[in-house]
Design a protein around this motif. Structure first.
Motif, short mmCIF file in Angstrom:
data_model
loop_
_atom_site.label_atom_id
_atom_site.label_comp_id
_atom_site.label_asym_id
_atom_site.label_seq_id
_atom_site.Cartn_x
_atom_site.Cartn_y
_atom_site.Cartn_z
N LEU A 32 0.94 -1.19 -0.13
CA LEU A 32 -0.03 0.16 0.00
C LEU A 32 1.00 1.33 -0.09
CD1 LEU A 32 -2.97 -1.09 2.49
CD2 LEU A 32 -2.87 -0.95 0.15
N SER A 36 0.70 4.03 -2.77
CA SER A 36 0.50 5.44 -2.70
C SER A 36 1.55 6.25 -3.04
CB SER A 36 0.36 5.63 -0.98
OG SER A 36 0.14 6.84 -0.76
N MET A 40 1.35 9.46 -5.63
CA MET A 40 1.68 10.97 -5.42
C MET A 40 2.75 11.39 -6.49
SD MET A 40 2.20 10.67 -1.27
CE MET A 40 3.10 12.19 -1.13
#
Length: 209
Positions: A32, A36, A40
């Protein structure tokens, strides 16, 4: 006397269910985090591309105006009539100025139309379900041009080309207090998403000197 060796037998023969669940949890958290971080990075990359494109488009119009200073009155659209969102229509002006000789006003009109097409990304589109979407331009863009004559001359002076658009991540408003608003408040209600590029320069019409 015969020596007797005692073999120590380990009670643990493999992973228990709890250990397996803990390992799975750690792996999931790590994955995860990677996803993420990648999301970004993609967002930051997109915003950098948008800003680079805006700077390039603003510079492009500045060069068009330098070539045609006699049309500065037409270029000077201010903030009341910004380009963007097909405000000048999808049809190219009759005098396309690529294949025909144009007056300074006609050339300026065509330049503004072509500039809007580039800002909107009208040259790169995707059609899906009968709807056509521009994919090569800025998000909710607005562009405006402000010209201030200098030294009593009508076509030489300070030129400001501004492009504003909507970013993907909330931040401070790209327009400083009291700054130029190219009618973006109506299309970008959340001003924390508003981004801006402004190019200031001085243009000269040599015929005035």
């Amino acid at each position: 006397m015969i020596a007797t060796r005692h073999k120590k037998i380990s009670r643990q023969q493999g992973f228990t269910l709890i250990e397996a669940l803990i390992a799975f949890l750690i792996l999931s958290v790590g994955l995860l985090g990677i996803v993420s971080l990648q999301a970004m990075a993609k967002t930051s990359q997109h915003q950098a591309i948008q800003r680079t494109r805006a700077v390039s488009l603003a510079d492009a119009l500045v060069e068009r105006i330098r070539v045609n200073p006699a049309g500065i009155v037409t270029y000077n659209i201010g903030t009341a009539a910004p380009v963007g969102n097909a405000s000048r229509g999808a049809t190219e002006p009759t005098e396309n100025c690529r294949d025909a000789a144009c007056t300074p006003v006609e050339l300026a009109t065509h330049d503004l139309w072509a500039w809007e097409q580039a800002i909107d990304g009208a040259m790169a589109t995707i059609t899906e379900g009968g709807n056509t979407t521009n994919v090569g331009g800025l998000s909710s863009p607005r562009g405006c041009v402000l010209f201030t004559p200098f030294g009593g001359r009508a076509r030489s002076g300070l030129l400001t080309v501004v492009i504003q658009w909507q970013g993907q991540r909330s931040s401070t408003d790209g327009v400083a207090a009291g700054g130029v608003d190219c009618a973006t408040v109506a299309v970008i209600p959340d001003l924390t998403l508003r981004r801006q590029v402004a190019v200031n320069t001085f243009v000269v019409d040599e015929t005035e000197f």
